[in-house]
Design an enzyme around this catalytic site. Sequence first.
Site, mmCIF file in Angstrom:
data_model
loop_
_atom_site.group_PDB
_atom_site.id
_atom_site.type_symbol
_atom_site.label_atom_id
_atom_site.label_comp_id
_atom_site.label_asym_id
_atom_site.label_seq_id
_atom_site.Cartn_x
_atom_site.Cartn_y
_atom_site.Cartn_z
ATOM 1 N N ASN A 1 0.865 -1.178 0.000
ATOM 2 C CA ASN A 1 0.000 0.000 0.000
ATOM 3 C C ASN A 1 0.904 1.230 0.000
ATOM 4 O O ASN A 1 1.548 1.528 0.999
ATOM 5 C CB ASN A 1 -0.886 -0.048 1.254
ATOM 6 C CG ASN A 1 -1.726 1.206 1.421
ATOM 7 O OD1 ASN A 1 -1.799 2.047 0.517
ATOM 8 N ND2 ASN A 1 -2.354 1.347 2.571
ATOM 9 N N TRP A 2 0.951 1.918 -1.124
ATOM 10 C CA TRP A 2 1.866 3.057 -1.240
ATOM 11 C C TRP A 2 1.320 4.301 -0.552
ATOM 12 O O TRP A 2 2.007 5.322 -0.495
ATOM 13 C CB TRP A 2 2.134 3.364 -2.718
ATOM 14 C CG TRP A 2 2.770 2.234 -3.465
ATOM 15 C CD1 TRP A 2 3.258 1.064 -2.928
ATOM 16 C CD2 TRP A 2 3.001 2.149 -4.878
ATOM 17 N NE1 TRP A 2 3.768 0.274 -3.923
ATOM 18 C CE2 TRP A 2 3.629 0.907 -5.133
ATOM 19 C CE3 TRP A 2 2.737 2.993 -5.951
ATOM 20 C CZ2 TRP A 2 3.996 0.496 -6.414
ATOM 21 C CZ3 TRP A 2 3.106 2.591 -7.229
ATOM 22 C CH2 TRP A 2 3.729 1.355 -7.456
ATOM 23 N N LYS A 3 0.091 4.271 -0.109
ATOM 24 C CA LYS A 3 -0.529 5.443 0.517
ATOM 25 C C LYS A 3 -0.352 6.676 -0.397
ATOM 26 O O LYS A 3 -0.378 6.523 -1.611
ATOM 27 C CB LYS A 3 0.027 5.652 1.923
ATOM 28 C CG LYS A 3 -0.082 4.346 2.750
ATOM 29 C CD LYS A 3 0.141 4.524 4.199
ATOM 30 C CE LYS A 3 -0.067 3.183 4.902
ATOM 31 N NZ LYS A 3 0.040 3.267 6.330
ATOM 32 N N HIS B 1 -9.292 1.168 5.539
ATOM 33 C CA HIS B 1 -7.947 1.278 6.113
ATOM 34 C C HIS B 1 -7.978 2.236 7.302
ATOM 35 O O HIS B 1 -8.683 3.242 7.270
ATOM 36 C CB HIS B 1 -6.964 1.782 5.056
ATOM 37 C CG HIS B 1 -5.545 1.641 5.514
ATOM 38 N ND1 HIS B 1 -4.966 2.506 6.402
ATOM 39 C CD2 HIS B 1 -4.611 0.698 5.239
ATOM 40 C CE1 HIS B 1 -3.726 2.101 6.650
ATOM 41 N NE2 HIS B 1 -3.482 1.015 5.950
ATOM 42 N N GLU C 1 -5.130 -5.164 10.885
ATOM 43 C CA GLU C 1 -4.110 -4.132 11.036
ATOM 44 C C GLU C 1 -4.310 -3.377 12.338
ATOM 45 O O GLU C 1 -5.066 -2.398 12.379
ATOM 46 C CB GLU C 1 -4.200 -3.140 9.875
ATOM 47 C CG GLU C 1 -3.958 -3.765 8.527
ATOM 48 C CD GLU C 1 -3.286 -2.789 7.589
ATOM 49 O OE1 GLU C 1 -2.280 -3.151 6.998
ATOM 50 O OE2 GLU C 1 -3.772 -1.645 7.484
ATOM 51 N N GLY D 1 2.969 2.097 10.866
ATOM 52 C CA GLY D 1 3.725 3.326 10.591
ATOM 53 C C GLY D 1 5.084 3.379 11.275
ATOM 54 O O GLY D 1 5.394 2.596 12.169
ATOM 55 N N GLY E 1 2.976 -1.294 4.288
ATOM 56 C CA GLY E 1 2.998 0.134 3.986
ATOM 57 C C GLY E 1 4.412 0.573 3.626
ATOM 58 O O GLY E 1 4.886 0.384 2.510
ATOM 59 N N GLY E 2 5.117 1.129 4.618
ATOM 60 C CA GLY E 2 6.443 1.724 4.402
ATOM 61 C C GLY E 2 7.396 0.862 3.580
ATOM 62 O O GLY E 2 8.029 1.354 2.643
HETATM 63 P P1 PGA Z 1 3.266 -0.005 7.686
HETATM 64 O O1 PGA Z 1 1.769 0.262 7.198
HETATM 65 O O2 PGA Z 1 3.737 -1.276 7.032
HETATM 66 O O3 PGA Z 1 4.039 1.200 7.210
HETATM 67 O O4 PGA Z 1 3.219 -0.121 9.171
HETATM 68 C C1 PGA Z 1 0.869 -0.780 7.088
HETATM 69 C C2 PGA Z 1 -0.454 -0.267 6.577
HETATM 70 O O5 PGA Z 1 -0.852 0.861 6.941
HETATM 71 O O6 PGA Z 1 -1.123 -0.955 5.789
#
Ligand code: PGA
Length: 366
Positions: free
Chosen positions: A44-46, A140, A279, A285, A347-348
């Site tokens: 998930n690139w946000k 999300h 999650e 994060g 995410g990251g």
């Molecule tokens: P993260 O994010 O891997 O950066 O903790 C996960 C997400 O929000 O799906």
Amino acid sequence: MKKTADSNPKVYRNYFRQRTANQWHKIEAEVGIPGAIRPFLAGNWKMNMIPLSGVALTARILDICRGIRDVDIGLAPPHTGLSTLADYIKPDFLRTEYGLGRNVFLLAQDTFFESKGAFTGEISPEMLGAIGVDRVIIGHSDRRANLGKYYGFASSVARRLTDSFLSDKLKKLKAKDGADAQVIATLEYLVAKENHELLSGLTRFLEEELRERAGESDQSIQLKIQAALGQGLQVILCCGENREARLANETFSLLDRQLRMAFEVVSPRAVSEVIIAYEPVWAIGEGAKPATLEQIKEVHDFIRNLIMDLYGEQTASNIRILYGGNVKPDNIVDIMNISGVDGALVGGASLKANDFASIIRFGLNT
Ligand code: PGA
């Protein structure tokens, strides 16, 4: 010479879950065995990556993942990058260029629930489907809980709860004919000196509530699921407790509420189109720690049992439940070894080609 699946064969660990004595076990299985659960690693690139950077990142990831056909790979660029990425990850191209099968999926990060109309800034499931989106992330926690504070709802409430704001209101109300006596009495009570503590407690409570309310609600998530499934999009439904709920031992009651509400609109036939992502908000994060393996296992078991309750054993066995929250190359193997975990929402680490590629390759490193 270009490397292909044939010149570089890879045997991936595949997964098959069995249920005995109320526990789900994961056993190694032959690749291609009917009933094997394909792991799903989704990035998930946000709100990151312009379209061309997204394609460049994808090219680097897939280059490291040549020939890997036994896992499903998901890429979720922001809406602006969907179309460009859809053009790049056409199955024929991926097959000849990277030796991949139809196992790369284009994901959207959200959808609106109406199909068209005066909804400035929103995007419908029809529009996503039309540009080749396969699956859509819904609910999300960035959207459920966190957006409210960016839009300033909470701080505007906090401003209204200061002594000076309340005293001023009180003065005006007292001067007004027919003002509600109970409102006046309440304000008098709140601004009285001895109630400072009450006031700041109330502010914090309201800020917290508003942060939740201002984001996605269980109701809007229901509508989005219905709309997405109705358009043939698969759904990645996110659920998870925040830190306060975890500390108050409310994790399971909160998940129970989130999931029962969400699945209320999912018929037994449509449930195969849903993937769940657990999650925990506190684990997401930079700077946060991932949930422990025990916590992940306990919650995944809880979720699978809930699905069994709602749809029966067969469905519970087939549904994929992902974990998300600080998944990195150094913890993916342990996380994927948990019996009820079928993949990860990342995410990251999904923004770094080497990191996301090693997450996808977790089964080759063990
Ligand atoms: P993260 O994010 O891997 O950066 O903790 C996960 C997400 O929000 O799906």
